[in-house]
Design a protein around this motif. Structure first.
Motif, PDB file in Angstrom:
ATOM      1  N   LEU A  93     -25.222 -43.683  -2.539  1.00 35.22           N
ATOM      2  CA  LEU A  93     -26.424 -43.610  -1.701  1.00 35.22           C
ATOM      3  C   LEU A  93     -27.320 -44.843  -1.812  1.00 35.22           C
ATOM      4  CD1 LEU A  93     -27.425 -39.877  -2.363  1.00 35.22           C
ATOM      5  CD2 LEU A  93     -26.451 -40.824  -0.254  1.00 35.22           C
ATOM      6  N   GLY A  94     -27.045 -45.738  -2.753  1.00 27.82           N
ATOM      7  CA  GLY A  94     -27.879 -46.919  -2.929  1.00 27.82           C
ATOM      8  C   GLY A  94     -29.217 -46.620  -3.576  1.00 27.82           C
ATOM      9  N   LEU A  95     -29.366 -45.456  -4.195  1.00 29.85           N
ATOM     10  CA  LEU A  95     -30.657 -45.063  -4.766  1.00 29.85           C
ATOM     11  C   LEU A  95     -30.678 -45.267  -6.280  1.00 29.85           C
ATOM     12  CD1 LEU A  95     -31.254 -41.693  -2.841  1.00 29.85           C
ATOM     13  CD2 LEU A  95     -32.234 -43.951  -2.334  1.00 29.85           C
ATOM     14  N   ASP A  96     -31.874 -45.587  -6.787  1.00 30.78           N
ATOM     15  CA  ASP A  96     -32.062 -45.747  -8.228  1.00 30.78           C
ATOM     16  C   ASP A  96     -32.601 -44.449  -8.809  1.00 30.78           C
ATOM     17  OD1 ASP A  96     -31.415 -48.574  -8.544  1.00 30.78           O
ATOM     18  OD2 ASP A  96     -33.137 -48.872  -7.206  1.00 30.78           O
ATOM     19  N   VAL A  97     -31.944 -43.962  -9.842  1.00 29.23           N
ATOM     20  CA  VAL A  97     -32.356 -42.704 -10.470  1.00 29.23           C
ATOM     21  C   VAL A  97     -33.402 -42.989 -11.535  1.00 29.23           C
ATOM     22  CG1 VAL A  97     -31.590 -40.769 -11.894  1.00 29.23           C
ATOM     23  CG2 VAL A  97     -30.158 -41.574  -9.996  1.00 29.23           C
ATOM     24  N   GLY A  98     -34.486 -42.219 -11.502  1.00 34.54           N
ATOM     25  CA  GLY A  98     -35.485 -42.264 -12.574  1.00 34.54           C
ATOM     26  C   GLY A  98     -35.213 -41.139 -13.548  1.00 34.54           C
ATOM     27  N   GLU A  99     -36.080 -40.110 -13.491  1.00 34.09           N
ATOM     28  CA  GLU A  99     -35.886 -38.949 -14.366  1.00 34.09           C
ATOM     29  C   GLU A  99     -34.584 -38.237 -14.053  1.00 34.09           C
ATOM     30  OE1 GLU A  99     -38.890 -35.728 -14.683  1.00 34.09           O
ATOM     31  OE2 GLU A  99     -40.177 -37.239 -13.732  1.00 34.09           O
ATOM     32  N   SER A 100     -33.961 -37.731 -15.097  1.00 37.04           N
ATOM     33  CA  SER A 100     -32.805 -36.871 -14.851  1.00 37.04           C
ATOM     34  C   SER A 100     -32.753 -35.774 -15.898  1.00 37.04           C
ATOM     35  CB  SER A 100     -31.514 -37.678 -14.831  1.00 37.04           C
ATOM     36  OG  SER A 100     -30.923 -37.712 -16.100  1.00 37.04           O
ATOM     37  N   ALA A 101     -32.151 -34.641 -15.548  1.00 40.17           N
ATOM     38  CA  ALA A 101     -32.041 -33.514 -16.477  1.00 40.17           C
ATOM     39  C   ALA A 101     -30.697 -32.834 -16.267  1.00 40.17           C
ATOM     40  CB  ALA A 101     -33.174 -32.514 -16.249  1.00 40.17           C
ATOM     41  N   LEU A 102     -30.078 -32.465 -17.369  1.00 39.45           N
ATOM     42  CA  LEU A 102     -28.809 -31.734 -17.283  1.00 39.45           C
ATOM     43  C   LEU A 102     -29.061 -30.335 -16.719  1.00 39.45           C
ATOM     44  CD1 LEU A 102     -25.743 -31.664 -18.092  1.00 39.45           C
ATOM     45  CD2 LEU A 102     -26.498 -30.602 -20.227  1.00 39.45           C
ATOM     46  N   ILE A 103     -28.276 -29.938 -15.749  1.00 34.71           N
ATOM     47  CA  ILE A 103     -28.347 -28.556 -15.254  1.00 34.71           C
ATOM     48  C   ILE A 103     -27.365 -27.689 -16.019  1.00 34.71           C
ATOM     49  CG2 ILE A 103     -28.091 -27.050 -13.253  1.00 34.71           C
ATOM     50  CD1 ILE A 103     -28.689 -29.553 -11.527  1.00 34.71           C
ATOM     51  N   GLY A 104     -26.141 -28.143 -16.162  1.00 29.91           N
ATOM     52  CA  GLY A 104     -25.164 -27.368 -16.919  1.00 29.91           C
ATOM     53  C   GLY A 104     -23.764 -27.908 -16.696  1.00 29.91           C
ATOM     54  N   ALA A 105     -22.795 -27.230 -17.326  1.00 29.66           N
ATOM     55  CA  ALA A 105     -21.377 -27.589 -17.187  1.00 29.66           C
ATOM     56  C   ALA A 105     -20.640 -26.360 -16.678  1.00 29.66           C
ATOM     57  CB  ALA A 105     -20.819 -28.051 -18.525  1.00 29.66           C
ATOM     58  N   TYR A 106     -19.756 -26.557 -15.711  1.00 25.25           N
ATOM     59  CA  TYR A 106     -19.156 -25.443 -14.968  1.00 25.25           C
ATOM     60  C   TYR A 106     -17.655 -25.661 -14.803  1.00 25.25           C
ATOM     61  CZ  TYR A 106     -24.045 -24.988 -13.841  1.00 25.25           C
ATOM     62  OH  TYR A 106     -25.402 -24.867 -13.949  1.00 25.25           O
ATOM     63  N   ALA A 107     -16.885 -24.603 -15.042  1.00 24.87           N
ATOM     64  CA  ALA A 107     -15.454 -24.672 -14.759  1.00 24.87           C
ATOM     65  C   ALA A 107     -15.245 -24.646 -13.250  1.00 24.87           C
ATOM     66  CB  ALA A 107     -14.735 -23.491 -15.403  1.00 24.87           C
ATOM     67  N   PHE A 108     -14.348 -25.484 -12.766  1.00 25.33           N
ATOM     68  CA  PHE A 108     -13.945 -25.473 -11.352  1.00 25.33           C
ATOM     69  C   PHE A 108     -12.424 -25.330 -11.387  1.00 25.33           C
ATOM     70  CE2 PHE A 108     -14.190 -28.123  -7.141  1.00 25.33           C
ATOM     71  CZ  PHE A 108     -13.795 -27.010  -6.415  1.00 25.33           C
ATOM     72  N   ALA A 109     -11.993 -24.076 -11.557  1.00 27.20           N
ATOM     73  CA  ALA A 109     -10.582 -23.799 -11.863  1.00 27.20           C
ATOM     74  C   ALA A 109      -9.651 -24.250 -10.743  1.00 27.20           C
ATOM     75  CB  ALA A 109     -10.398 -22.311 -12.140  1.00 27.20           C
ATOM     76  N   GLN A 110     -10.070 -24.100  -9.499  1.00 30.37           N
ATOM     77  CA  GLN A 110      -9.191 -24.458  -8.376  1.00 30.37           C
ATOM     78  C   GLN A 110      -8.760 -25.922  -8.446  1.00 30.37           C
ATOM     79  OE1 GLN A 110     -12.109 -22.786  -8.205  1.00 30.37           O
ATOM     80  NE2 GLN A 110     -12.366 -21.762  -6.243  1.00 30.37           N
ATOM     81  N   MET A 111      -9.640 -26.777  -9.000  1.00 29.28           N
ATOM     82  CA  MET A 111      -9.335 -28.210  -9.083  1.00 29.28           C
ATOM     83  C   MET A 111      -8.981 -28.631 -10.509  1.00 29.28           C
ATOM     84  SD  MET A 111      -9.579 -29.291  -6.027  1.00 29.28           S
ATOM     85  CE  MET A 111      -9.695 -31.085  -6.192  1.00 29.28           C
ATOM     86  N   ASN A 112      -8.937 -27.658 -11.437  1.00 25.72           N
ATOM     87  CA  ASN A 112      -8.711 -27.967 -12.858  1.00 25.72           C
ATOM     88  C   ASN A 112      -9.706 -29.019 -13.358  1.00 25.72           C
ATOM     89  OD1 ASN A 112      -7.288 -27.412 -15.261  1.00 25.72           O
ATOM     90  ND2 ASN A 112      -6.143 -29.325 -15.052  1.00 25.72           N
ATOM     91  N   GLN A 113     -10.970 -28.826 -13.006  1.00 28.14           N
ATOM     92  CA  GLN A 113     -12.024 -29.761 -13.403  1.00 28.14           C
ATOM     93  C   GLN A 113     -13.127 -29.020 -14.151  1.00 28.14           C
ATOM     94  OE1 GLN A 113     -13.226 -31.351  -9.595  1.00 28.14           O
ATOM     95  NE2 GLN A 113     -11.551 -32.825  -9.513  1.00 28.14           N
ATOM     96  N   VAL A 114     -13.923 -29.773 -14.885  1.00 33.49           N
ATOM     97  CA  VAL A 114     -15.188 -29.276 -15.425  1.00 33.49           C
ATOM     98  C   VAL A 114     -16.283 -30.111 -14.793  1.00 33.49           C
ATOM     99  CG1 VAL A 114     -16.658 -29.154 -17.471  1.00 33.49           C
ATOM    100  CG2 VAL A 114     -14.294 -28.391 -17.598  1.00 33.49           C
ATOM    101  N   ILE A 115     -17.215 -29.457 -14.138  1.00 36.50           N
ATOM    102  CA  ILE A 115     -18.300 -30.168 -13.455  1.00 36.50           C
ATOM    103  C   ILE A 115     -19.505 -30.226 -14.386  1.00 36.50           C
ATOM    104  CG2 ILE A 115     -19.920 -30.075 -11.517  1.00 36.50           C
ATOM    105  CD1 ILE A 115     -17.688 -28.417 -10.046  1.00 36.50           C
ATOM    106  N   ILE A 116     -19.982 -31.427 -14.650  1.00 33.89           N
ATOM    107  CA  ILE A 116     -21.184 -31.628 -15.469  1.00 33.89           C
ATOM    108  C   ILE A 116     -22.272 -32.069 -14.499  1.00 33.89           C
ATOM    109  CG2 ILE A 116     -22.175 -32.878 -17.432  1.00 33.89           C
ATOM    110  CD1 ILE A 116     -19.133 -33.407 -18.225  1.00 33.89           C
ATOM    111  N   ALA A 117     -23.278 -31.191 -14.317  1.00 32.68           N
ATOM    112  CA  ALA A 117     -24.215 -31.395 -13.207  1.00 32.68           C
ATOM    113  C   ALA A 117     -25.614 -31.763 -13.687  1.00 32.68           C
ATOM    114  CB  ALA A 117     -24.283 -30.129 -12.349  1.00 32.68           C
ATOM    115  N   TYR A 118     -26.237 -32.683 -12.984  1.00 34.95           N
ATOM    116  CA  TYR A 118     -27.584 -33.173 -13.292  1.00 34.95           C
ATOM    117  C   TYR A 118     -28.497 -33.015 -12.080  1.00 34.95           C
ATOM    118  CZ  TYR A 118     -25.417 -35.313 -17.322  1.00 34.95           C
ATOM    119  OH  TYR A 118     -24.720 -35.505 -18.487  1.00 34.95           O
ATOM    120  N   HIS A 119     -29.780 -32.846 -12.397  1.00 34.73           N
ATOM    121  CA  HIS A 119     -30.827 -32.994 -11.383  1.00 34.73           C
ATOM    122  C   HIS A 119     -31.368 -34.406 -11.551  1.00 34.73           C
ATOM    123  CE1 HIS A 119     -35.276 -32.061 -10.282  1.00 34.73           C
ATOM    124  NE2 HIS A 119     -34.654 -32.615  -9.266  1.00 34.73           N
ATOM    125  N   MET A 120     -31.302 -35.225 -10.504  1.00 30.20           N
ATOM    126  CA  MET A 120     -31.704 -36.617 -10.622  1.00 30.20           C
ATOM    127  C   MET A 120     -32.735 -36.951  -9.564  1.00 30.20           C
ATOM    128  SD  MET A 120     -28.168 -38.509 -11.738  1.00 30.20           S
ATOM    129  CE  MET A 120     -28.100 -38.691 -13.544  1.00 30.20           C
TER     130      MET A 120
END
Ligand code: ZN
Length: 173
Positions: A93-120
């Protein structure tokens, strides 16, 4: 495009077999190799990008009409998940992130991934990476609604916490 476990050994190319009692492993069927392949989920970072009181959602090339999601991406070597998410917001997006906070970590079984999500919280002018993305849209945070797969779980937690703890409204009330 759901995840399929690998069928062939990455060392010698022989077919892989299931391993009794170890659903997260496959063993090479070649007697001279027998290498174990681990089916461990891959980490993916995701960002709920807050920009000028809106959340910015993005749309990948070839996605079904009307679909938008969070900025996501894979980690590069030596990056922390938070650094990776900041980099993806800047690249996509070309944007600079200032504050950020972890939201959580989530299994995404269909893709065999773990999603680590932030509010930025991001600033700057949006410059979409059109090689990677087909478009973006701005959604006022009050109008944001979670979707029922993948990164939607992070959106749901983000909104629930926000409702419990509304941010201070500068200059109002
Ligand atoms: Zn092998």
């Amino acid at each position: 495009m759901a995840y399929e476990p690998p069928k062939h050994c990455s060392t010698c190319g022989a077919p892989l077999s299931e391993v009794a009692g170890a659903p997260g492993q496959r063993r090479c069927s070649s007697e001279s190799c027998r290498r174990i392949t681990y089916l461990s989920p891959i980490p993916v970072v995701a960002a709920i990008v807050e920009h000028e009181d809106d959340v910015v959602l993005v749309r990948g090339h070839g996605w079904p009409e009307g679909w938008f999601g969070l900025v996501t991406g894979f980690l590069e070597p030596k990056e922390s998940p938070e650094e990776a998410a900041r980099r993806e917001v800047k690249e996509e997006l070309g944007l600079d992130v200032g504050e950020s906070a972890l939201i959580g970590a989530y299994a995404f079984a269909q893709m065999n991934q773990v999603i680590i999500a932030y509010h930025m919280k991001a600033a700057g002018e949006i410059k979409l990476d059109s090689a990677e993305l087909a478009g973006f849209k701005r959604v006022p945070i009050d109008k944001l609604r979670p979707w029922n797969f993948g990164t939607g779980a992070a959106v749901k937690d983000f909104l629930e916490r926000r409702n419990l703890n509304p941010p201070p409204q500068a200059g109002k009330g």
